[in-house]
Design a protein around this motif. Structure first.
Motif, PDB file in Angstrom:
ATOM      1  N   THR A 155       0.805  -1.232   0.000  1.00  0.00           N
ATOM      2  CA  THR A 155       0.000   0.000   0.000  1.00  0.00           C
ATOM      3  C   THR A 155       0.833   1.275   0.000  1.00  0.00           C
ATOM      4  O   THR A 155       0.318   2.344  -0.325  1.00  0.00           O
ATOM      5  CB  THR A 155      -0.896   0.039   1.252  1.00  0.00           C
ATOM      6  N   ASN A 156       2.068   1.168   0.425  1.00  0.00           N
ATOM      7  CA  ASN A 156       2.926   2.334   0.620  1.00  0.00           C
ATOM      8  C   ASN A 156       2.378   3.257   1.713  1.00  0.00           C
ATOM      9  O   ASN A 156       2.718   4.442   1.782  1.00  0.00           O
ATOM     10  CB  ASN A 156       3.110   3.125  -0.677  1.00  0.00           C
ATOM     11  N   ALA A 157       1.486   2.713   2.542  1.00  0.00           N
ATOM     12  CA  ALA A 157       0.926   3.479   3.659  1.00  0.00           C
ATOM     13  C   ALA A 157       1.936   3.518   4.797  1.00  0.00           C
ATOM     14  O   ALA A 157       2.790   2.646   4.930  1.00  0.00           O
ATOM     15  CB  ALA A 157      -0.390   2.854   4.130  1.00  0.00           C
ATOM     16  N   GLU A 158       1.817   4.531   5.636  1.00  0.00           N
ATOM     17  CA  GLU A 158       2.742   4.692   6.749  1.00  0.00           C
ATOM     18  C   GLU A 158       2.274   3.888   7.965  1.00  0.00           C
ATOM     19  O   GLU A 158       1.078   3.776   8.234  1.00  0.00           O
ATOM     20  CB  GLU A 158       2.854   6.168   7.143  1.00  0.00           C
ATOM     21  N   VAL A 159       3.235   3.337   8.685  1.00  0.00           N
ATOM     22  CA  VAL A 159       2.936   2.645   9.933  1.00  0.00           C
ATOM     23  C   VAL A 159       2.922   3.676  11.064  1.00  0.00           C
ATOM     24  O   VAL A 159       3.850   4.456  11.204  1.00  0.00           O
ATOM     25  CB  VAL A 159       3.984   1.555  10.233  1.00  0.00           C
ATOM     26  N   ASN A 160       1.852   3.670  11.846  1.00  0.00           N
ATOM     27  CA  ASN A 160       1.731   4.584  12.984  1.00  0.00           C
ATOM     28  C   ASN A 160       1.184   3.778  14.162  1.00  0.00           C
ATOM     29  O   ASN A 160       0.001   3.464  14.221  1.00  0.00           O
ATOM     30  CB  ASN A 160       0.794   5.742  12.651  1.00  0.00           C
ATOM     31  N   LEU A 161       2.072   3.433  15.070  1.00  0.00           N
ATOM     32  CA  LEU A 161       1.670   2.588  16.190  1.00  0.00           C
ATOM     33  C   LEU A 161       0.915   3.359  17.268  1.00  0.00           C
ATOM     34  O   LEU A 161       0.238   2.757  18.092  1.00  0.00           O
ATOM     35  CB  LEU A 161       2.903   1.922  16.805  1.00  0.00           C
ATOM     36  N   ASP A 162       1.040   4.675  17.279  1.00  0.00           N
ATOM     37  CA  ASP A 162       0.412   5.476  18.323  1.00  0.00           C
ATOM     38  C   ASP A 162      -1.004   5.931  17.968  1.00  0.00           C
ATOM     39  O   ASP A 162      -1.905   5.854  18.786  1.00  0.00           O
ATOM     40  CB  ASP A 162       1.269   6.701  18.634  1.00  0.00           C
ATOM     41  N   TYR A 163      -1.183   6.397  16.734  1.00  0.00           N
ATOM     42  CA  TYR A 163      -2.483   6.972  16.379  1.00  0.00           C
ATOM     43  C   TYR A 163      -2.790   6.703  14.910  1.00  0.00           C
ATOM     44  O   TYR A 163      -2.833   7.620  14.092  1.00  0.00           O
ATOM     45  CB  TYR A 163      -2.450   8.475  16.655  1.00  0.00           C
ATOM     46  N   PRO A 164      -2.992   5.446  14.545  1.00  0.00           N
ATOM     47  CA  PRO A 164      -3.205   5.100  13.133  1.00  0.00           C
ATOM     48  C   PRO A 164      -4.612   5.432  12.648  1.00  0.00           C
ATOM     49  O   PRO A 164      -5.557   5.497  13.432  1.00  0.00           O
ATOM     50  CB  PRO A 164      -2.973   3.587  13.123  1.00  0.00           C
ATOM     51  N   ASP A 165      -4.734   5.631  11.336  1.00  0.00           N
ATOM     52  CA  ASP A 165      -6.064   5.813  10.733  1.00  0.00           C
ATOM     53  C   ASP A 165      -6.834   4.504  10.691  1.00  0.00           C
ATOM     54  O   ASP A 165      -8.050   4.489  10.878  1.00  0.00           O
ATOM     55  CB  ASP A 165      -5.930   6.383   9.314  1.00  0.00           C
TER      56      ASP A 165
END
Length: 363
Positions: free
Chosen positions: A120-130
């Motif tokens: 997906t090329n999406a960003e990983v956000n462990l704190d506040y993901p979409d």
């Protein structure tokens, strides 16, 4: 379609019964394989809205995919999972594993997360993901669900960390004296409270002469209470926790030692002003003080002679006398409310100034 319902332990049956009243023609599996806090529901319709009307239900996860609990088979679903995550969104993988397997929850998070990121090329956000990819493994089956970011979180980016204030707070606590068992009991509550707020230091400050054995029992209680809270914090927090330093010093000598430049001395006593009466000045002083020293009495209040050396004498609850064990949490929660309000005011002023500047530019 299937749904995974999560409840508090022991409330699975209650939640299931209420759900049966709200939704017709559903199959309910309570505590599958004996795992508490879970109800699996099968229904032809989406039950999410109706289920969330039931207070015993904490979360509803709609199952999108179901595969055997094997790491390769779970990761093989990455292509299908990726269809639910857009390139501009951030995501996280959260795995809950129940049962024995030849892989860990962390393995699933890492391998599946990396595969989804590549697709997906999406960003990983462990704190506040979409988006959150929930992998709920119950013995031999892995259920894959995708949800929006959590509504309730302990550690939000828009919440200020209370340690910003508490790390510069020193509590000066008069010891409790009397029956030995009671001394230890109150000591435990004091130690637990000081550790819970992770203050800079806890100073046990007797006023003059005190029975050695009563003080000993009180200090033993402080140690026990502190240790019990510290062990909980080590398990609960995702960061390193340190024990609060504890020392003993005579009350009047503490005043002499601490009355230095840029140190704020606060006495809690019913004879003082309310927080509301002093909050405007106190906000600024809390922010710029190098150290905040809070004096708290026990059985008897802080001696009046110390009032002259205090920057503030504060009545935390007018017409009420605080119990000894409530002094630390009462004082710190009250001061944090003031301190946090100061930060909010600054942000609002900055925002207003910025907006004003933009309007002038537009004109």
């Amino acid at each position: 379609m299937k749904f995974i319902i999560k409840t508090q332990k022991g409330y699975e049956g209650i939640a299931a019964n209420y759900l049966k009243e709200e939704v017709e023609d559903i199959k309910v599996h309570i505590t599958p394989h004996g795992y508490s806090g879970i109800v699996i529901v099968e229904s032809e319709d989406d039950i999410t809205d109706k289920a969330l009307k039931i207070p015993e239900i904490e979360r509803v996860l709609k199952v999108l995919f179901e595969v055997p609990a094997d790491l390769e088979k779970i990761v093989s679903l990455a292509d299908k999972i990726a269809e639910h995550i857009n390139e501009g969104e951030s995501f996280a993988v959260e795995t809950k594993r129940r049962g024995k397997h030849n892989f860990s929850s962390v393995d699933v998070n890492i391998v599946l997360g990396a595969k989804i990121k590549d697709l997906t090329n999406a960003e990983v956000n462990l704190d506040y993901p979409d988006k959150v990819v929930y992998v709920e493994i119950i013995k031999d089956i892995a259920y894959i669900c995708i949800g929006e970011r959590k509504e309730w979180r302990k550690y939000e980016s828009n919440k200020k960390n209370a340690r910003e204030l508490f790390k510069k707070v020193t509590i000066v606590q008069m010891p409790y004296w009397g029956e030995l068992k009671v001394c230890r009991k109150f000591g435990e509550q004091i130690g637990r409270a000081a550790q819970a707020f992770e203050v800079k230091e806890l100073i046990i400050a007797p006023k003059g002469k005190i029975d050695a054995y009563e003080l000993l029992e009180f200090l033993k209680g402080v140690q026990i209470g502190q240790k019990s809270r510290y062990l909980v914090q080590k398990e609960a927090y995702p960061w390193e926790v340190k024990k609060v330093p504890v020392s003993v010093h005579e009350l009047y000598q503490v005043v002499r030692d601490k009355r230095r430049n840029n140190r704020l001395l606060i006495v809690t006593d019913p004879k003082g002003n309310t927080l509301n009466q002093v909050k405007d000045k106190l906000k600024k002083d809390l922010k710029f003080a190098k150290e905040v020293i809070i004096f708290i009495g026990s059985r008897e209040g802080i001696p009046r002679g110390i009032f002259r050396f205090a920057d503030y004498v504060i009545d935390l609850a007018p017409y009420m006398t605080f119990a000894t064990e409530h002094g630390i949490p009462g004082a710190l929660i009250g001061l944090w409310t003031i301190y946090d309000e100061e930060n909010d005011d600054n942000e609002n002023n900055d925002e207003n100034n910025e907006n004003s500047g933009n309007e002038e530019t537009t004109k």
